[in-house]
Design a protein around this motif. Sequence first.
Motif, mmCIF file in Angstrom:
data_model
loop_
_atom_site.group_PDB
_atom_site.id
_atom_site.type_symbol
_atom_site.label_atom_id
_atom_site.label_comp_id
_atom_site.label_asym_id
_atom_site.label_seq_id
_atom_site.Cartn_x
_atom_site.Cartn_y
_atom_site.Cartn_z
ATOM 1 N N ALA A 41 19.389 29.940 -1.361
ATOM 2 C CA ALA A 41 18.406 28.888 -0.732
ATOM 3 C C ALA A 41 18.096 29.582 0.651
ATOM 4 O O ALA A 41 16.815 28.962 1.238
ATOM 5 C CB ALA A 41 19.343 27.740 -0.575
ATOM 6 N N THR A 42 18.724 29.998 1.337
ATOM 7 C CA THR A 42 18.513 30.496 2.785
ATOM 8 C C THR A 42 17.373 31.437 2.779
ATOM 9 O O THR A 42 16.364 31.341 3.342
ATOM 10 C CB THR A 42 19.729 31.071 3.526
ATOM 11 N N LEU A 43 17.431 32.512 1.806
ATOM 12 C CA LEU A 43 16.448 33.676 1.314
ATOM 13 C C LEU A 43 15.149 32.958 1.076
ATOM 14 O O LEU A 43 14.210 33.078 1.376
ATOM 15 C CB LEU A 43 17.120 34.475 0.413
ATOM 16 N N SER A 44 15.249 31.801 0.077
ATOM 17 C CA SER A 44 13.994 31.104 -0.055
ATOM 18 C C SER A 44 13.312 30.590 1.080
ATOM 19 O O SER A 44 12.086 30.449 1.231
ATOM 20 C CB SER A 44 14.494 29.900 -1.165
ATOM 21 N N SER A 45 14.214 29.910 2.030
ATOM 22 C CA SER A 45 13.635 29.485 3.157
ATOM 23 C C SER A 45 12.693 30.345 4.022
ATOM 24 O O SER A 45 11.914 30.278 4.800
ATOM 25 C CB SER A 45 14.602 28.676 4.092
ATOM 26 N N LEU A 46 13.526 31.699 4.127
ATOM 27 C CA LEU A 46 12.901 32.970 4.630
ATOM 28 C C LEU A 46 11.593 33.232 4.236
ATOM 29 O O LEU A 46 10.550 33.354 4.785
ATOM 30 C CB LEU A 46 13.699 34.104 4.628
ATOM 31 N N PHE A 47 11.296 33.292 2.802
ATOM 32 C CA PHE A 47 10.138 33.545 2.053
ATOM 33 C C PHE A 47 9.079 32.476 2.538
ATOM 34 O O PHE A 47 7.768 32.703 2.678
ATOM 35 C CB PHE A 47 10.197 33.752 0.757
ATOM 36 N N PHE A 48 9.648 31.202 2.281
ATOM 37 C CA PHE A 48 8.659 30.279 2.478
ATOM 38 C C PHE A 48 8.085 30.009 3.883
ATOM 39 O O PHE A 48 7.115 29.804 4.239
ATOM 40 C CB PHE A 48 9.204 28.843 2.141
ATOM 41 N N SER A 49 9.002 30.288 4.879
ATOM 42 C CA SER A 49 8.669 30.478 6.187
ATOM 43 C C SER A 49 7.665 31.454 6.570
ATOM 44 O O SER A 49 6.827 31.401 7.324
ATOM 45 C CB SER A 49 9.717 30.503 7.301
ATOM 46 N N LEU A 50 7.846 32.660 6.032
ATOM 47 C CA LEU A 50 7.050 33.851 6.137
ATOM 48 C C LEU A 50 5.302 33.381 5.624
ATOM 49 O O LEU A 50 4.296 33.880 5.999
ATOM 50 C CB LEU A 50 7.431 35.029 5.500
ATOM 51 N N CYS A 51 5.407 32.878 4.383
ATOM 52 C CA CYS A 51 4.162 32.295 3.833
ATOM 53 C C CYS A 51 3.472 31.294 4.882
ATOM 54 O O CYS A 51 2.309 31.600 5.081
ATOM 55 C CB CYS A 51 4.587 31.307 2.643
ATOM 56 N N SER A 52 4.285 30.422 5.638
ATOM 57 C CA SER A 52 3.452 29.844 6.808
ATOM 58 C C SER A 52 3.171 30.590 7.902
ATOM 59 O O SER A 52 1.845 30.358 8.378
ATOM 60 C CB SER A 52 4.529 28.814 7.380
ATOM 61 N N VAL A 53 3.704 31.698 8.091
ATOM 62 C CA VAL A 53 3.245 32.499 9.237
ATOM 63 C C VAL A 53 1.804 33.063 8.882
ATOM 64 O O VAL A 53 0.863 33.270 9.418
ATOM 65 C CB VAL A 53 4.163 33.675 9.507
ATOM 66 N N ILE A 54 1.815 33.533 7.476
ATOM 67 C CA ILE A 54 0.665 34.094 6.831
ATOM 68 C C ILE A 54 -0.650 33.253 7.102
ATOM 69 O O ILE A 54 -1.811 33.612 7.170
ATOM 70 C CB ILE A 54 0.990 34.752 5.452
ATOM 71 N N VAL A 55 -0.063 31.961 6.701
ATOM 72 C CA VAL A 55 -1.314 30.868 6.566
ATOM 73 C C VAL A 55 -1.993 30.673 7.862
ATOM 74 O O VAL A 55 -3.156 30.634 8.028
ATOM 75 C CB VAL A 55 -0.677 29.614 6.110
ATOM 76 N N LYS A 56 -0.989 30.540 8.938
ATOM 77 C CA LYS A 56 -1.522 30.431 10.228
ATOM 78 C C LYS A 56 -2.024 31.764 10.897
ATOM 79 O O LYS A 56 -3.220 31.603 11.641
ATOM 80 C CB LYS A 56 -0.141 29.994 11.201
ATOM 81 N N GLY A 57 -1.664 32.865 10.553
ATOM 82 C CA GLY A 57 -2.025 34.220 11.032
ATOM 83 C C GLY A 57 -3.364 34.644 10.301
ATOM 84 O O GLY A 57 -4.150 35.234 11.121
ATOM 85 N N LEU A 58 -3.813 34.203 9.080
ATOM 86 C CA LEU A 58 -5.086 34.504 8.667
ATOM 87 C C LEU A 58 -6.270 33.595 9.101
ATOM 88 O O LEU A 58 -6.818 32.725 8.091
ATOM 89 C CB LEU A 58 -4.987 34.612 7.033
ATOM 90 N N VAL A 59 -6.681 33.713 10.353
ATOM 91 C CA VAL A 59 -7.743 32.794 11.027
ATOM 92 C C VAL A 59 -8.900 32.908 10.419
ATOM 93 O O VAL A 59 -9.737 32.100 10.361
ATOM 94 C CB VAL A 59 -7.709 32.949 12.481
ATOM 95 N N ASP A 60 -9.301 34.163 9.680
ATOM 96 C CA ASP A 60 -10.723 34.212 9.063
ATOM 97 C C ASP A 60 -10.658 33.660 7.590
ATOM 98 O O ASP A 60 -11.757 33.823 6.741
ATOM 99 C CB ASP A 60 -11.051 35.701 9.164
ATOM 100 N N VAL A 61 -9.563 33.164 6.998
ATOM 101 C CA VAL A 61 -9.697 32.916 5.934
ATOM 102 C C VAL A 61 -9.388 31.291 5.584
ATOM 103 O O VAL A 61 -8.361 30.679 6.328
ATOM 104 C CB VAL A 61 -8.677 33.528 5.049
ATOM 105 N N ASN A 62 -10.147 30.745 5.145
ATOM 106 C CA ASN A 62 -9.955 29.028 5.012
ATOM 107 C C ASN A 62 -8.525 28.640 4.537
ATOM 108 O O ASN A 62 -8.164 29.082 3.556
ATOM 109 C CB ASN A 62 -11.261 28.423 4.352
ATOM 110 N N PRO A 63 -7.889 27.602 5.021
ATOM 111 C CA PRO A 63 -6.639 27.352 4.272
ATOM 112 C C PRO A 63 -6.886 26.767 3.024
ATOM 113 O O PRO A 63 -5.789 26.910 2.512
ATOM 114 C CB PRO A 63 -6.186 26.043 5.458
ATOM 115 N N MET A 64 -7.795 26.266 2.994
ATOM 116 C CA MET A 64 -8.113 25.608 1.307
ATOM 117 C C MET A 64 -8.122 26.822 0.383
ATOM 118 O O MET A 64 -7.634 26.663 -0.806
ATOM 119 C CB MET A 64 -9.311 24.747 1.122
ATOM 120 N N GLU A 65 -8.772 27.973 0.691
ATOM 121 C CA GLU A 65 -8.720 29.154 0.232
ATOM 122 C C GLU A 65 -7.503 29.930 -0.019
ATOM 123 O O GLU A 65 -7.181 30.243 -1.351
ATOM 124 C CB GLU A 65 -9.739 30.085 0.667
ATOM 125 N N LEU A 66 -6.753 29.792 0.891
ATOM 126 C CA LEU A 66 -5.051 30.280 0.876
ATOM 127 C C LEU A 66 -4.601 29.385 -0.289
ATOM 128 O O LEU A 66 -3.395 29.989 -0.747
ATOM 129 C CB LEU A 66 -4.810 30.212 2.173
#
Length: 348
Positions: A41-66
């Motif tokens: 479950a902790t490893l799952s949290s790690l991957f989900f949190s990294l997904c959030s980082v990617i969503v926030k970091g990809l500023v040139d890609v619309n969040p809806m497209e992500l």
Amino acid sequence: MPENLELHQFVDGTRSGDLSNQWLEQLKTRANCPYLGIILATLSSLFFSLCSVIVKGLVDVNPMELASFRFVGVLLPTIPILIYTEQPVFPEGKRVILLLRCFMGTTGLMLSFYAFRHMPLADASVIIFSTPVFVAIFARAFLKEPCTLFNVLTINMTLLGVVLITRPPLVFGEATPELDSEKDSDKAYDIWGPVAAISSTLFGANVYILLRALKNLHFSVIMTNFGAIALVYTLIVCGSIGAVCWPSCGRDRWLVVVLGIFSFLGQILLTLSLQVEQAGPVAIARCADIVFAFIWQILFFGEAPNVYSLCGALMVVSSVILTAMKKWAMTLPRESSLRKRLRLILME
């Protein structure tokens, strides 16, 4: 993040017998690791949190497209499972609830992606993480379940925590306390970020209620319908706002692929953790998501949280942990010594 809600049917003690988890139990025994479910479950949290980082970091890609790419990561792995288990794709008698679940889940996820883009990562994560606490409100409204004093206390504590995190001008005045990084850059997140995060939480709470009505369905049926309908839904939204395009540069393209892979890994690890461990401890372990969010916020985006955010996060996480512990304790036998130790939160 709402992506872990499609697996919540395991929470009510309805772990699917179709998915044999004997090898997991054997691994747990041979490795002499009674905390295997917590680790997964902790490893799952790690991957989900990294997904959030990617969503926030990809500023040139619309969040809806992500969000569209994220739903591809949900759909593709579940199709082989659906075929292998020979489950009905769109079962009669559950179609309306399935459609509602897909609408609520997709809208909630799109709103959460918008919040990640327009708020500090940790603040958005904490608000969205508070979803389980608000389930009691909708359970009372739609399922006529009792709303106890414990529910009232945790809901109010969560709401106070959300107020501290969002710091609305109506409460704090126009001189709203800012993040240290915002003071230097003259950049503050607008009101629509918190609105999206809170709205995502409310949509997510409704998903919990709908999944209770679908708990007898195999998880692959729910996730296949969710992935397919959500993909169509997000593509329609992307088309309406003119955001249907492949990321322009190589780095962004690779990060989109990584987003799908991390979503899949997070989903699978969460599934496995719920097969070998009760939902209460898993929900508590998922609090690691908030810890990771604060770490990534400081490490990748240079945004140091202020005292308001930290206090608000503490209140929200405490409410979620108490809620998870109560649900876990209620599943224990009455003569259990652990249940007797937790009698305070059970109010017995």
